[in-house]
Write an enzyme that holds these catalytic residues in place. Structure first.
Site, PDB file in Angstrom:
ATOM      1  N   HIS A 155       0.921  -1.403   0.093  1.00 49.63           N
ATOM      2  CA  HIS A 155      -0.017  -0.003  -0.133  1.00 49.63           C
ATOM      3  C   HIS A 155       0.685   1.196  -0.276  1.00 49.63           C
ATOM      4  O   HIS A 155       0.283   2.337   0.548  1.00 49.63           O
ATOM      5  CB  HIS A 155      -1.005   0.020   1.348  1.00 49.63           C
ATOM      6  CG  HIS A 155      -1.543  -1.247   1.328  1.00 49.63           C
ATOM      7  ND1 HIS A 155      -3.110  -1.410   0.944  1.00 49.63           N
ATOM      8  CD2 HIS A 155      -1.520  -2.438   1.918  1.00 49.63           C
ATOM      9  CE1 HIS A 155      -3.433  -2.609   1.184  1.00 49.63           C
ATOM     10  NE2 HIS A 155      -2.383  -3.366   1.915  1.00 49.63           N
ATOM     11  N   SER A 276      18.017  19.816 -16.375  1.00 48.24           N
ATOM     12  CA  SER A 276      16.696  20.862 -16.778  1.00 48.24           C
ATOM     13  C   SER A 276      17.125  22.132 -17.704  1.00 48.24           C
ATOM     14  O   SER A 276      18.419  22.555 -17.226  1.00 48.24           O
ATOM     15  CB  SER A 276      16.016  21.246 -15.591  1.00 48.24           C
ATOM     16  OG  SER A 276      15.192  22.313 -15.611  1.00 48.24           O
ATOM     17  N   LYS A 282      18.605  20.513 -11.128  1.00 47.26           N
ATOM     18  CA  LYS A 282      17.971  19.162 -11.446  1.00 47.26           C
ATOM     19  C   LYS A 282      18.764  18.006 -12.048  1.00 47.26           C
ATOM     20  O   LYS A 282      19.728  18.448 -12.965  1.00 47.26           O
ATOM     21  CB  LYS A 282      16.751  19.494 -12.571  1.00 47.26           C
ATOM     22  CG  LYS A 282      15.437  20.228 -11.943  1.00 47.26           C
ATOM     23  CD  LYS A 282      14.918  19.768 -10.816  1.00 47.26           C
ATOM     24  CE  LYS A 282      14.151  18.484 -11.097  1.00 47.26           C
ATOM     25  NZ  LYS A 282      12.961  18.492 -11.710  1.00 47.26           N
ATOM     26  N   GLU A 289      11.593   7.423 -16.908  1.00 50.87           N
ATOM     27  CA  GLU A 289      10.324   7.992 -17.315  1.00 50.87           C
ATOM     28  C   GLU A 289       9.766   7.677 -18.409  1.00 50.87           C
ATOM     29  O   GLU A 289       8.848   7.262 -18.890  1.00 50.87           O
ATOM     30  CB  GLU A 289      10.449   9.530 -17.155  1.00 50.87           C
ATOM     31  CG  GLU A 289      10.558   9.879 -15.699  1.00 50.87           C
ATOM     32  CD  GLU A 289      11.060  11.423 -15.689  1.00 50.87           C
ATOM     33  OE1 GLU A 289      10.290  12.342 -15.889  1.00 50.87           O
ATOM     34  OE2 GLU A 289      12.098  11.765 -15.309  1.00 50.87           O
TER      35      GLU A 289
END
Ligand code: ARG
Length: 479
Positions: A155, A276, A282, A289
């Protein structure tokens, strides 16, 4: 110009031609088409349908075409619709009218079905090796961190500590099933449609067994109508690819969280992350992804292919041409995703200390303490309550279970209405015993069953995986 043009007086409308052509996609199966043609020519010779001279000229021409395709020098003419008509026209340019004998007893319908099965066979081999290499990367990471503990979650909440190696081996299991699914799909695709003709079977006494054998198939297909319109093997392979992508996507999702500084379990290598354009701070897990994102596309390709097939009466319908973009993209996407994820995993920098600190957060050893109480003769439900009280106590003191004083364990047992618990509270040394059981290492060691996370069990599983992968990679690279 058009090889099927005899009954046609006018030219094709350019919109129609552009809409129906497929050579930009199906040139992918050019080598397989040539393999199929070579076997077919031999079959025509066996049936006495071409002379020995013609056979030699046809085979020499096909050989020439193969060399040109391999060298990338054959130019595809979009006016010639598809790969089959391109190759037949190219053959005619090189060897003259004898090329016109090649298509005896053959249709593009049995031809393309054969080509695609041949393509799938070699692609499946490459996918299998890529799956193995991904397993190798996972096992390699596990071997470098055999004792690293991770907070196992259910969970998405802290559940029980597990070994990082155990977690990684879970993905090895998934990938092994993926290999099995591809092999299974390939085994059903292992039949030769050649000789099925357009729908009814070739009108010549072709020895389909011999041609199948020539192409390395287990045998010929049994029904010409099924053979020319069956794309089950395409669906099965895309389904196997979609599920393998789902597995990679789950791993990709975990890596994105693990690399978030709030977790700090892993750092991605610079070679497998991006920056980035605006935020100088970043470091993004873009390859992970994109694996997650492209999984959506492959799942879509499975749905698209099933949908193409669902309305088709027997036998060949042109809709079937839509099988190729989906199949080619699904397998190419999987292969590229396996490559990038293997590299990303192999270069991960693991922070074992951060992982271990997190492994104990959320009182993840509570189940291990309950189990330790049960081992001393107390019913599990009672032990659950006792440890529940200990967890509440630890929360009150803002500490972890194994940092509670021994007296807290004795007190929690003594406060329970079950006489088995109050009796155990009187046992000398029970407080210290349970506090030790509340440690991460004790909790890990207690899950000592086949398939459990106890370090001894994981070491055995890891060694077995290593032995198998090395053996299989060696034969994959030989073959
Ligand atoms: N490009 C076609 C396909 O992929 C080849 C078979 C065409 N057959 C035909 N009768 N038009 O399905």
């Amino acid at each position: 110009m058009r090889l099927w043009g005899g009954r046609f007086a006018g030219e094709s409308d350019e919109r129609m031609a552009a809409f129906t052509r497929s050579v930009d996609v199906d040139s992918e199966i050019a080598l397989d088409d040539i393999d199929g043609s070579v076997a077919h020519v031999r079959g025509l010779r066996r049936a006495g349908l071409v002379s020995a001279d013609d056979e030699a000229r046809l085979l020499a021409g096909l050989q020439e075409l193969r060399a040109e395709v391999e060298a990338g020098t054959l130019t595809w003419d979009p006016a010639l619709e598809d790969v089959h008509l391109n190759l037949e026209a190219a053959l005619a340019e090189r060897i003259g009218p004898v090329a016109g004998r090649l298509h005896t007893g053959r249709s593009r319908n049995d031809q393309v079905a054969t080509d695609l099965r041949l393509w799938l066979r070699r692609s499946t081999r490459a996918i299998d090796t890529a799956l193995l290499a991904m397993e190798d990367a996972l096992v390699g990471l596990a071997e470098r961190h055999p004792r690293a503990a991770l907070p196992g979650t259910t969970h998405i909440q802290p559940a029980q500590p597990v070994l990082l190696a155990h977690h990684l081996l879970a993905y090895v299991e998934m990938l092994e099933r993926d290999r099995g699914r591809f092999a299974d799909a390939a085994s059903r695709a292992d039949r030769s449609p050649l000789g099925s003709g357009a729908i009814a079977g070739a009108g010549y006494p072709l020895d389909r067994d011999a041609t199948a054998q020539d192409l390395g198939f287990a045998g010929p297909t049994a029904n010409s109508m099924d053979a020319t319109s069956d794309r089950d093997f395409v669906v099965e392979s895309i389904a196997a690819a979609a599920l393998a992508m789902v597995h990679l996507s789950r791993l990709a999702e975990e890596v994105t969280w693990w690399s978030n500084p709030r977790f700090g379990f892993v750092r991605l290598a610079d070679a497998f992350s991006t920056g980035s354009s605006m935020m100088p701070n970043k470091k993004n897990p873009d390859p992970a992804e994109l694996v997650r994102g492209r999984t959506g596309r492959v799942i879509g390709e499975l749905a698209a292919t099933l949908t193409v097939l669902k309305g088709l009466p027997l036998a060949y319908q042109r809709d079937l041409q839509e099988d190729k973009p989906a199949l080619f993209d699904a397998l190419a996407t999987l292969r590229a995703s396996l490559g990038v994820m293997a590299g990303l995993v192999a270069s991960l920098d693991v922070d074992e200390q951060r992982m271990r600190a997190a492994a104990g957060e959320g009182h993840t050893t509570a189940t291990a303490v309950a189990d330790a109480i049960v081992r001393r003769g107390v019913p599990f439900r009672t032990a659950h309550h006792v440890v529940g009280r200990l967890v509440a106590e630890a929360e009150r003191r803002a500490t972890s279970l194994d940092a509670l004083p021994d007296a807290a364990f004795v007190g929690a047992l003594g406060a329970d209405p079950d006489p088995a618990a109050t009796a155990l509270a009187l046992e000398p040394g029970i407080g210290a015993e349970l506090r030790v059981a509340a440690g991460i290492d004790a909790a890990l060691a207690s899950c000592d069953v086949v398939g459990g996370t106890a370090p001894g069990r994981v070491a055995i599983a890891l060694a077995a995986a290593r032995e198998r992968i090395d053996r299989e990679l060696a034969t994959a690279l030989d073959g």
